[in-house]
Design an enzyme around this catalytic site. Structure first.
Site, short mmCIF file in Angstrom:
data_model
loop_
_atom_site.label_atom_id
_atom_site.label_comp_id
_atom_site.label_asym_id
_atom_site.label_seq_id
_atom_site.Cartn_x
_atom_site.Cartn_y
_atom_site.Cartn_z
CB THR A 64 -40.33 -21.89 8.09
OG1 THR A 64 -41.59 -22.59 8.05
CG2 THR A 64 -40.49 -20.62 8.91
CB CYS A 65 -38.54 -26.20 5.94
SG CYS A 65 -38.85 -26.70 7.65
CB SER A 90 -44.03 -26.62 14.49
OG SER A 90 -43.69 -25.26 14.69
CD GLN A 116 -35.21 -25.74 15.79
OE1 GLN A 116 -36.27 -26.34 15.64
NE2 GLN A 116 -34.33 -26.07 16.73
N GLY A 140 -26.04 -24.59 8.10
CA GLY A 140 -26.86 -23.62 8.83
C GLY A 140 -27.38 -24.21 10.12
CG MET A 184 -32.84 -26.26 9.55
SD MET A 184 -33.96 -26.75 10.87
CE MET A 184 -35.03 -27.86 9.98
#
Length: 401
Positions: free
Chosen positions: A43-44, A95, A102, A177, A179
């Site tokens: 993920t980011c 997170s 998400q 997308g 986000m």
């Protein structure tokens, strides 16, 4: 045993994380390179490789994919710690923005990709399902995530603070997308004039409809930069969408109006040296950290972690019980061999009737020992299993393959 090797927003800066921001085709290749069950979550804010292979194999798979000599420090968790970590990740407790929903979908996508790569075996498949259950329960049964926090919301809140509000201002969202959709909605909620920019007009229009904004394509970006007040970037590009020259040209015709760029993509959508352009304020994911809202109160977090521990214990009991499977298979095979040997001594028309009788007798006699082996294995009774194998004459090779 389950192991995990990787890095997250808590352990590595963005400049390191983006070197491990593998797209799905690369993730699939990495998974196929691991000689055992494997699951990869990218993920980011994290890149984590879970597997039943040993730690050196998992670590080497990441280094090989990143083209990185073994110098980037990777966090290693093993056994229960690795299992508990995935439960916490799925619950949004690990997170950058605690409780963001998400991540649950990202865990689900990671499981699907591992299955497609042929690396989702019984252990990680079961672990993944427990993690999804844990994430859902934390959201249903605790206040964690009730306000639907997200990185795009933090990004827009930051831009609003820098500009003193977004009402009536033009906000570009580059990326259509999930986000991008969240960012567009956040901008619309701040009463900005939203323009969603994407590679294709169809995807831009679809994202723009969710926020009541307008749609544009990347070919319009230079013109749009000339009049935008804030730009939130969240594409999946492997190279920067905005470099210093491109931003400098836009600033040259803006009559000194400031421009706020908030880059929440990994790898980054904006080249770092854009910070040098006069009139530009550039923020990336690491810059968001001081602006993240505080996590839920201690009571909510205590309740969430209790659910994480409960689900972790459930999985660990199942995993421990699997230790009895080789012994149970060996016992079953030994009994079947003995039954067949005795039947071979019997001829005549009664053979089939005797086979059925013998099978029922074997099943009844083995039921209790097999149940007890599973129970003791689940409780960590390795000594009990060793004693059972010795008592029953199971040498460790019958049925263990």
């Amino acid at each position: 045993m389950v192991n995990v090797v990787g890095l997250t927003h808590s352990t590595a800066p963005l400049s390191v994380r983006e070197r491990f921001a593998f797209p799905p085709p690369a993730v699939e290749r990495i998974l196929r390179s691991v000689p055992a069950e494997a699951l990869m979550l990218v993920t980011c804010n994290r890149c984590e490789l879970y597997g039943t292979a040993d730690v050196p194999a998992l670590r080497q798979a990441l280094y090989d994919a990143a083209g990185d000599a073994p110098r980037t420090p990777l966090v290693v968790l093993q056994g229960r710690s690795a299992v508990r970590h995935l439960m916490a990740v799925a619950a949004g407790l690990d997170s950058l923005v605690v409780g963001e929903p998400q991540i649950l979908g990202q865990v689900k996508d990671a499981l699907a990709l591992a299955a497609r790569a042929g690396r989702l075996g019984p252990v990680l498949s079961r672990l993944g399902q427990h993690a999804l259950v844990c994430g859902r329960r934390v959201r249903r049964q605790t206040p964690v995530g009730s306000s639907q926090p997200s990185v795009p919301r933090v990004a827009v809140r930051l831009a609003r603070g820098v500009l003193g509000g977004l009402e009536g201002r033009t906000a570009l969202v580059v990326g259509a997308g999930e986000m991008g959709i969240l960012a567009a909605r956040a901008c619309a909620g701040a009463r900005a004039q939203v323009v969603v920019v994407s590679r294709t007009r169809a995807s831009a229009e679809q994202a723009a409809r969710t926020s009541g904004g307008h749609a544009a394509v990347l070919g319009d970006l230079d013109r749009l930069l000339e009049r935008a007040d804030v730009v939130v970037l969240c594409t999946g590009s492997s190279s920067p969408v905005l470099d210093r020259d491109r931003v400098r040209r836009a600033m040259a015709v803006r009559d000194g109006r400031p421009l706020v760029l908030v880059d929440i993509a990994v790898p980054r959508d904006v080249a770092p040296d854009v910070r040098e352009v006069a009139g530009v304020r550039l923020f990336d994911l690491d810059d968001l950290r001081p602006h993240v809202p505080p996590p839920p109160g201690p009571d909510a977090l205590t309740a969430a972690w209790a659910l994480v521990d409960r689900e972790t214990d459930r999985f660990m009991r199942w995993l421990s019980a699997r230790a009895a499977v080789p012994a149970i298979r060996a016992l079953r095979r030994r009994a079947d061999v003995i039954l067949q040997e005795e039947l071979d001594r019997v001829g005549g028309a009664d053979r089939e009737r005797l086979r059925r009788f013998g099978q029922r007798l074997v099943n009844r006699m083995l039921h209790h020992p097999m149940v007890r082996m599973k129970e003791h294995a689940a409780a960590g009774g390795e000594a009990y299993l060793r004693a059972a194998r010795d008592l029953l004459g199971l040498d460790g090779t019958d049925g263990d393959g």
